[in-house]
Design an enzyme around this catalytic site. Sequence first.
Site, mmCIF file in Angstrom:
data_model
loop_
_atom_site.group_PDB
_atom_site.id
_atom_site.type_symbol
_atom_site.label_atom_id
_atom_site.label_comp_id
_atom_site.label_asym_id
_atom_site.label_seq_id
_atom_site.Cartn_x
_atom_site.Cartn_y
_atom_site.Cartn_z
ATOM 1 N N TYR A 245 -3.555 7.551 -12.737
ATOM 2 C CA TYR A 245 -2.152 7.624 -12.529
ATOM 3 C C TYR A 245 -1.626 7.650 -13.911
ATOM 4 O O TYR A 245 -0.404 8.504 -13.935
ATOM 5 C CB TYR A 245 -1.656 6.287 -11.973
ATOM 6 C CG TYR A 245 -1.672 6.226 -10.496
ATOM 7 C CD1 TYR A 245 -3.086 6.266 -9.715
ATOM 8 C CD2 TYR A 245 -0.522 6.484 -9.497
ATOM 9 C CE1 TYR A 245 -2.864 6.191 -8.301
ATOM 10 C CE2 TYR A 245 -0.595 6.236 -8.245
ATOM 11 C CZ TYR A 245 -1.746 6.480 -7.570
ATOM 12 O OH TYR A 245 -1.752 6.135 -6.328
ATOM 13 N N ASP B 112 -5.014 2.188 -4.383
ATOM 14 C CA ASP B 112 -4.117 2.903 -3.394
ATOM 15 C C ASP B 112 -5.007 3.158 -2.080
ATOM 16 O O ASP B 112 -4.352 3.132 -1.068
ATOM 17 C CB ASP B 112 -3.729 4.097 -4.057
ATOM 18 C CG ASP B 112 -2.806 4.804 -3.291
ATOM 19 O OD1 ASP B 112 -1.834 4.228 -2.941
ATOM 20 O OD2 ASP B 112 -3.110 6.253 -3.356
ATOM 21 N N ASP C 253 -4.381 1.463 1.772
ATOM 22 C CA ASP C 253 -3.849 2.008 2.952
ATOM 23 C C ASP C 253 -4.894 1.834 4.304
ATOM 24 O O ASP C 253 -4.803 1.706 5.252
ATOM 25 C CB ASP C 253 -3.560 3.431 2.789
ATOM 26 C CG ASP C 253 -2.472 3.925 2.302
ATOM 27 O OD1 ASP C 253 -1.478 3.146 1.841
ATOM 28 O OD2 ASP C 253 -1.984 5.039 2.781
ATOM 29 N N LYS D 216 -17.018 2.561 -9.480
ATOM 30 C CA LYS D 216 -17.755 3.553 -9.212
ATOM 31 C C LYS D 216 -18.941 3.913 -10.048
ATOM 32 O O LYS D 216 -19.048 4.752 -10.917
ATOM 33 C CB LYS D 216 -17.208 4.761 -8.780
ATOM 34 C CG LYS D 216 -18.013 6.212 -8.177
ATOM 35 C CD LYS D 216 -18.475 5.954 -6.821
ATOM 36 C CE LYS D 216 -19.623 7.345 -6.668
ATOM 37 N NZ LYS D 216 -20.164 6.828 -5.270
ATOM 38 N N ASP E 102 -17.183 3.815 -2.462
ATOM 39 C CA ASP E 102 -17.631 4.588 -1.300
ATOM 40 C C ASP E 102 -18.131 3.525 -0.144
ATOM 41 O O ASP E 102 -17.718 3.494 1.148
ATOM 42 C CB ASP E 102 -18.485 5.577 -1.460
ATOM 43 C CG ASP E 102 -19.852 5.680 -2.194
ATOM 44 O OD1 ASP E 102 -20.007 4.184 -2.908
ATOM 45 O OD2 ASP E 102 -20.818 6.117 -2.408
HETATM 46 C C1 IPM Z 1 1.751 3.026 -2.715
HETATM 47 C C2 IPM Z 1 2.119 4.458 -2.977
HETATM 48 C C3 IPM Z 1 2.519 5.084 -4.276
HETATM 49 C C4 IPM Z 1 1.035 4.803 -5.216
HETATM 50 C C5 IPM Z 1 3.015 6.371 -4.392
HETATM 51 C C6 IPM Z 1 4.560 6.487 -3.592
HETATM 52 C C7 IPM Z 1 3.376 6.767 -5.731
HETATM 53 O O1 IPM Z 1 1.105 5.332 -2.185
HETATM 54 O O2 IPM Z 1 2.489 2.095 -3.596
HETATM 55 O O3 IPM Z 1 0.529 2.813 -2.382
HETATM 56 O O4 IPM Z 1 0.453 5.895 -5.177
HETATM 57 O O5 IPM Z 1 1.008 3.917 -5.792
HETATM 58 MG MG MG Z 2 -0.419 4.131 -1.594
#
Ligand code: IPM
Ligand code: MG
Length: 363
Positions: free
Chosen positions: A141, A245, A249, A189, A221
Amino acid sequence: MKLKILITAGDGIGPEVTNEAVAVLKEVAAIGGHDFTFTEKRIGGVAIVKDGTPLPADTLEAALASDAVLLGAVGGNEFNSMPPDKRPEGGLLQLRSALGGYANLRPCFSFKELTVNSPLRPEIIEGTDIMFVRELLGGAYFGKPREWNKAENRAYNTMVYTRDEVARVARIAFQLAQKRRKKLCSVDKANVLEVSQLWRAAVVEVGAEFPDVELEHQYIDAMAMHIMNRPRDFDVVVTENLFGDILTDESGVITGSLGLLPSATIGGKVNLYEPVHGSAPDIAGKSLANPLGAILTAALILRHSGGLEAEASAVEASVRKVLEQGFRTADLARGNTRDFTVLNTQQMGAKVCETVKTMLVNA
Ligand code: IPM
Ligand code: MG
């Protein structure tokens, strides 16, 4: 307790859901006699449109002068063709970097009432309680060099960590594990990447300070699969920025909705609080958004910036209670109006507020 809270509601459903989170904080303040002040500033797409930049200087200044920043969401389809640093997301990354918090805590839990919302079987997910600690200021990032060289048709990013950047986030993860079930899983990894080999070595080194915490390592993975197959086996999980990240999710599948997951970023000058969900432009402004992720994020403000553990727990318990009573936002009810009372964003916020009040007044 005095807290100066900056609200950066941002884009899409951000303003609607943060309104409900603020209402809950105001309720808690009124009952406990706390002095919470709220200021609002722009970030993300709304700031690009009004100020020409995703993170205006006065927003940054106000953020640095506050005790906690509550972010709604950033992003919108109209900005998709812009370069990363000019996009709404760029504003959020600049804010994260300026506030300095490197440990992003993302709890993932299954709610008993919502197990049917997950595509995973109830016997797999019931009782899941994972605390993801995502490193937030390093890796691909922020790593340099980075470039999309259009002339050469070539692009690259740099995934980079120093030993100290890993050690400081690992220390927070170990400390959290000590207060929980004393298990830490570090995800990397290391079979392919040097940066992961350094990551693993630094985590092992810090682990020597925490002999009471059981440490295991998983490759990213394999971990993506393990958290779907046996999520209950994990307590605290620490990982680098991009892997974190993705895993967080994915873990929304366990809860049944990303709309329920909160996060807190600690370790820097000012703590930053953001629900894990995005700006959901398709339902913005329609009072359909689920405010529970934002409300649970408010609970984390009470816990981590206010030191108000009882109040934080009361907000979390209220969310559970409201779900137990059969109240749902549309995303959670999924058309089942026979068993559930479907509430809009504001009604759901009010229901939680009312429950928090009853709980704290009778405590
Ligand atoms: C998160 C989001 C952010 C990230 C984006 C919006 C920049 O996906 O907070 O998980 O990738 O960190
Ligand atoms: Mg995210």
